[in-house]
Scaffold this motif. Structure first.
Motif, PDB file in Angstrom:
ATOM      1  N   THR A  16     -20.017  -5.575 -24.941  1.00 50.09           N
ATOM      2  CA  THR A  16     -20.371  -6.420 -23.807  1.00 50.09           C
ATOM      3  C   THR A  16     -19.557  -6.071 -22.565  1.00 50.09           C
ATOM      4  N   PRO A  17     -20.025  -6.489 -21.380  1.00 50.21           N
ATOM      5  CA  PRO A  17     -19.216  -6.315 -20.164  1.00 50.21           C
ATOM      6  C   PRO A  17     -17.847  -6.971 -20.275  1.00 50.21           C
ATOM      7  N   ARG A  18     -17.774  -8.098 -20.965  1.00 51.49           N
ATOM      8  CA  ARG A  18     -16.481  -8.771 -21.127  1.00 51.49           C
ATOM      9  C   ARG A  18     -15.519  -7.902 -21.943  1.00 51.49           C
ATOM     10  N   ARG A  19     -16.037  -7.249 -22.998  1.00 52.03           N
ATOM     11  CA  ARG A  19     -15.183  -6.388 -23.812  1.00 52.03           C
ATOM     12  C   ARG A  19     -14.684  -5.199 -22.991  1.00 52.03           C
ATOM     13  N   VAL A  20     -15.566  -4.639 -22.159  1.00 52.91           N
ATOM     14  CA  VAL A  20     -15.184  -3.516 -21.302  1.00 52.91           C
ATOM     15  C   VAL A  20     -14.144  -3.965 -20.287  1.00 52.91           C
ATOM     16  N   ALA A  21     -14.392  -5.111 -19.637  1.00 52.54           N
ATOM     17  CA  ALA A  21     -13.458  -5.606 -18.620  1.00 52.54           C
ATOM     18  C   ALA A  21     -12.076  -5.859 -19.205  1.00 52.54           C
ATOM     19  N   ALA A  22     -12.040  -6.283 -20.458  1.00 49.05           N
ATOM     20  CA  ALA A  22     -10.754  -6.554 -21.101  1.00 49.05           C
ATOM     21  C   ALA A  22      -9.929  -5.293 -21.294  1.00 49.05           C
ATOM     22  N   LEU A  23     -10.575  -4.122 -21.230  1.00 45.71           N
ATOM     23  CA  LEU A  23      -9.862  -2.857 -21.385  1.00 45.71           C
ATOM     24  C   LEU A  23      -9.182  -2.399 -20.095  1.00 45.71           C
ATOM     25  N   LEU A  48      -7.021  10.723 -22.059  1.00 48.09           N
ATOM     26  CA  LEU A  48      -7.364   9.351 -21.667  1.00 48.09           C
ATOM     27  C   LEU A  48      -8.621   8.820 -22.352  1.00 48.09           C
ATOM     28  N   PRO A  49      -9.775   9.493 -22.264  1.00 44.28           N
ATOM     29  CA  PRO A  49     -10.976   8.912 -22.861  1.00 44.28           C
ATOM     30  C   PRO A  49     -10.875   8.713 -24.371  1.00 44.28           C
ATOM     31  N   THR A  50     -10.198   9.637 -25.063  1.00 40.71           N
ATOM     32  CA  THR A  50     -10.034   9.478 -26.510  1.00 40.71           C
ATOM     33  C   THR A  50      -9.187   8.257 -26.820  1.00 40.71           C
ATOM     34  N   MET A  51      -8.108   8.061 -26.057  1.00 41.00           N
ATOM     35  CA  MET A  51      -7.257   6.896 -26.272  1.00 41.00           C
ATOM     36  C   MET A  51      -8.011   5.606 -25.984  1.00 41.00           C
ATOM     37  N   VAL A  52      -8.841   5.619 -24.924  1.00 45.20           N
ATOM     38  CA  VAL A  52      -9.577   4.410 -24.543  1.00 45.20           C
ATOM     39  C   VAL A  52     -10.641   4.075 -25.575  1.00 45.20           C
ATOM     40  N   ILE A  53     -11.394   5.081 -26.037  1.00 42.93           N
ATOM     41  CA  ILE A  53     -12.463   4.778 -26.991  1.00 42.93           C
ATOM     42  C   ILE A  53     -11.872   4.335 -28.325  1.00 42.93           C
ATOM     43  N   CYS A  54     -10.713   4.897 -28.700  1.00 45.10           N
ATOM     44  CA  CYS A  54     -10.061   4.426 -29.922  1.00 45.10           C
ATOM     45  C   CYS A  54      -9.590   2.991 -29.769  1.00 45.10           C
ATOM     46  N   ARG A  55      -9.067   2.657 -28.606  1.00 47.05           N
ATOM     47  CA  ARG A  55      -8.653   1.269 -28.339  1.00 47.05           C
ATOM     48  C   ARG A  55      -9.857   0.337 -28.428  1.00 47.05           C
ATOM     49  N   LEU A  56     -10.981   0.746 -27.862  1.00 45.92           N
ATOM     50  CA  LEU A  56     -12.197  -0.057 -27.917  1.00 45.92           C
ATOM     51  C   LEU A  56     -12.631  -0.287 -29.363  1.00 45.92           C
ATOM     52  N   LEU A  57     -12.596   0.766 -30.164  1.00 47.34           N
ATOM     53  CA  LEU A  57     -13.053   0.664 -31.549  1.00 47.34           C
ATOM     54  C   LEU A  57     -12.068  -0.093 -32.430  1.00 47.34           C
ATOM     55  N   GLY A  58     -10.819  -0.214 -31.988  1.00 51.24           N
ATOM     56  CA  GLY A  58      -9.801  -0.858 -32.811  1.00 51.24           C
ATOM     57  C   GLY A  58      -8.982   0.151 -33.588  1.00 51.24           C
ATOM     58  N   GLY A  61     -34.192   4.193 -18.760  1.00 52.38           N
ATOM     59  CA  GLY A  61     -35.100   3.660 -19.752  1.00 52.38           C
ATOM     60  C   GLY A  61     -34.390   3.189 -21.009  1.00 52.38           C
ATOM     61  N   PRO A  62     -35.081   3.200 -22.158  1.00 50.07           N
ATOM     62  CA  PRO A  62     -34.523   2.635 -23.391  1.00 50.07           C
ATOM     63  C   PRO A  62     -33.215   3.283 -23.828  1.00 50.07           C
ATOM     64  N   HIS A  63     -33.015   4.559 -23.495  1.00 49.20           N
ATOM     65  CA  HIS A  63     -31.815   5.271 -23.936  1.00 49.20           C
ATOM     66  C   HIS A  63     -30.736   5.323 -22.855  1.00 49.20           C
ATOM     67  N   TYR A  64     -30.816   4.462 -21.848  1.00 53.30           N
ATOM     68  CA  TYR A  64     -29.759   4.408 -20.836  1.00 53.30           C
ATOM     69  C   TYR A  64     -28.414   4.191 -21.525  1.00 53.30           C
ATOM     70  N   CYS A  65     -27.392   4.906 -21.066  1.00 56.45           N
ATOM     71  CA  CYS A  65     -26.090   4.928 -21.737  1.00 56.45           C
ATOM     72  C   CYS A  65     -25.442   3.545 -21.774  1.00 56.45           C
ATOM     73  N   LEU A  66     -25.159   3.064 -22.979  1.00 58.25           N
ATOM     74  CA  LEU A  66     -24.495   1.773 -23.132  1.00 58.25           C
ATOM     75  C   LEU A  66     -23.068   1.809 -22.599  1.00 58.25           C
ATOM     76  N   GLY A  67     -22.465   2.986 -22.613  1.00 55.55           N
ATOM     77  CA  GLY A  67     -21.082   3.102 -22.195  1.00 55.55           C
ATOM     78  C   GLY A  67     -20.890   3.323 -20.712  1.00 55.55           C
ATOM     79  N   ALA A  68     -21.961   3.228 -19.912  1.00 57.37           N
ATOM     80  CA  ALA A  68     -21.855   3.496 -18.476  1.00 57.37           C
ATOM     81  C   ALA A  68     -20.790   2.629 -17.785  1.00 57.37           C
ATOM     82  N   PRO A  69     -20.718   1.322 -18.031  1.00 53.23           N
ATOM     83  CA  PRO A  69     -19.679   0.524 -17.355  1.00 53.23           C
ATOM     84  C   PRO A  69     -18.264   0.978 -17.703  1.00 53.23           C
ATOM     85  N   LEU A  70     -18.044   1.384 -18.955  1.00 54.59           N
ATOM     86  CA  LEU A  70     -16.715   1.850 -19.351  1.00 54.59           C
ATOM     87  C   LEU A  70     -16.390   3.182 -18.686  1.00 54.59           C
ATOM     88  N   ALA A  71     -17.349   4.089 -18.642  1.00 59.14           N
ATOM     89  CA  ALA A  71     -17.126   5.384 -17.990  1.00 59.14           C
ATOM     90  C   ALA A  71     -16.790   5.197 -16.513  1.00 59.14           C
TER      91      ALA A  71
END
Length: 410
Positions: A109-116, A147-157, A348-358
């Motif tokens: 969610t946007p809230r989860r992204v904002a928390a990062l 940086l991106p590897t550290m961030v995505i690992c933080r997101l995943l837990g 469309g349907p495959h728009y990147c879910l991770g766009a706000p985080l990127a």
């Protein structure tokens, strides 16, 4: 005024492919091209068509629609996304795609992204802290890769130790399998990441936390929970996409600004332009150079050209993002550009879910880096910057001077 393209030595086609795409756009709305790994395919060249066809159900992401000859070429190097990432929404059409995306979007969610945001800012500062005020550094190895590897690992837990273990496999995952040796290397990296994530998922089942991976384990809808294969594939997509794509985005974006020093100076003087600059950098230098991979599920006629069923199709992201029919002066970088419906994140349907985080990561990199090093400049000619042999577009290294030239020379 925006900068004109760089002068000096001729830039190679990999560094500057946009004149090539410009010629293709004038040839036609859809043109036949040759690819290194799959033979011939079709490229959708213009923005209006690319935006429309990115969500057209006649173009499938499922390679079961590939014709016999195309399938033989793909299988030759085991270049089948469905094998690499089975049961994930990247290789599924609706309705299965809709089910998986809905379940992931409910947690991502946007809230989860904002928390990062605080973690991202802290991490950027930590990565830049060892750098002196002047001297030289490689911003890919120092910043864009870790940086991106550290961030995505933080997101995943996952932990920073997990990020260090998984990091070496990231760039390998997107290498183009142009020969069996490269294909074997990609497969080995994929298996290593799959095994690691499978073990992490099992650990999270017994000891959940507030990370996205634990949330996906417990996620469910009317059709039940995610299967083990769906979970591992989804974690792999989030990890590889969130890490490698963002690495290339950061590296390419920084290089682009360094090639346009007046635009870089505008951001130093007016940091409020950074959000619009991020979208302009993505428009100008999308990590996906050639296009979104699709397969014609039926014959498709565009203008006076018919794409036969079973053929490979690229929805041309970079070509569309430089289409003068949609973007005034598309080959001029303008960090203040406002009307900017680029396709760097798809459509469309495959728009990147991770766009706000990127976007958040690149904004944080620009604001922090330029505040600390406002006189940043390339330490070599742009044509000497090495590029990755990858399905994604980005520099392999980015040597820069951190301070004014006179300070660096003392």
């Amino acid at each position: 005024m925006p900068d004109k393209p760089s002068r000096g030595r001729t830039l190679n086609q990999y560094l500057d492919p946009y004149p090539y795409f410009g010629r293709l756009r004038e040839v036609g709305r859809v043109v036949r091209i040759q690819t290194a790994f799959a033979g011939e395919g079709w490229l959708i060249t213009r923005h209006e068509d690319a935006q429309r066809l990115a969500g057209d159900p006649r173009l499938s992401v499922e390679d079961r629609h590939a014709g016999p000859e195309l399938r033989c070429r793909l299988d030759r190097f085991k270049f089948r996304f469905a094998d690499c990432l089975p049961e994930t929404m990247l290789v599924m059409d609706p309705p299965e795609h809709t089910r998986l995306r809905r379940m992931v979007a409910r947690e991502f969610t946007p809230r989860r992204v904002a928390a990062l945001a605080p973690y991202i800012e802290e991490t950027v500062r930590k990565l830049l802290a060892p750098l002196p005020p002047d001297g030289t550094a490689d911003l890919v190895s120092v910043l864009a890769e870790p940086l991106p590897t550290m961030v995505i690992c933080r997101l995943l837990g996952l932990s920073e130790q997990d990020a260090a273990r998984l990091g070496p496999f990231v760039s390998v995952l997107t290498e183009l399998p142009v020969d069996p040796e490269v294909a074997a290397r990609v497969e080995k990296a994929r298996d290593a990441v799959w095994t690691y994530l499978s073990r992490m998922i099992e650990e999270k089942r017994h000891k959940p936390d507030d990370g996205l991976l634990s949330a996906l384990i417990s996620a469910h809808d009317d059709e039940g929970r995610l299967t083990d294969t769906e979970l591992t594939s989804m974690a792999g997509v989030l990890f590889a996409g969130g890490a490698e794509t963002t690495t290339q985005m950061i590296g390419s974006g920084l290089l682009l600004l360094l090639r346009h020093p007046r635009q870089l100076a505008r951001l130093v003087e007016s940091p409020d332009l950074i959000p619009s600059a991020v979208d302009e950098l993505l428009r100008f230098e999308s990590p996906v150079t050639l296009g979104l991979i699709r397969y014609a599920a039926e014959d498709i006629t565009l203008a006076d050209v018919t794409i036969p069923r079973g053929d490979l199709v690229f929805v041309g992201v970079s070509s569309a993002n430089h289409d003068p029919r949609r973007f005034p002066e598309p080959d001029r970088l303008d960090v203040a550009r406002r009307d900017n419906p680029h396709l760097a994140f798809g459509h469309g349907p495959h728009y990147c879910l991770g766009a706000p985080l990127a976007r958040l990561e690149l904004q944080t990199v620009l604001s922090t880096l330029l505040q600390r090093h406002p006189h940043l400049e390339l330490a070599c000619h742009p044509a000497e910057v090495p590029w990755r042999p990858s399905a994604l577009r980005g520099p392999a290294s980015l040597p820069v001077r951190l301070g004014p030239r006179d300070a660096a020379d003392r």
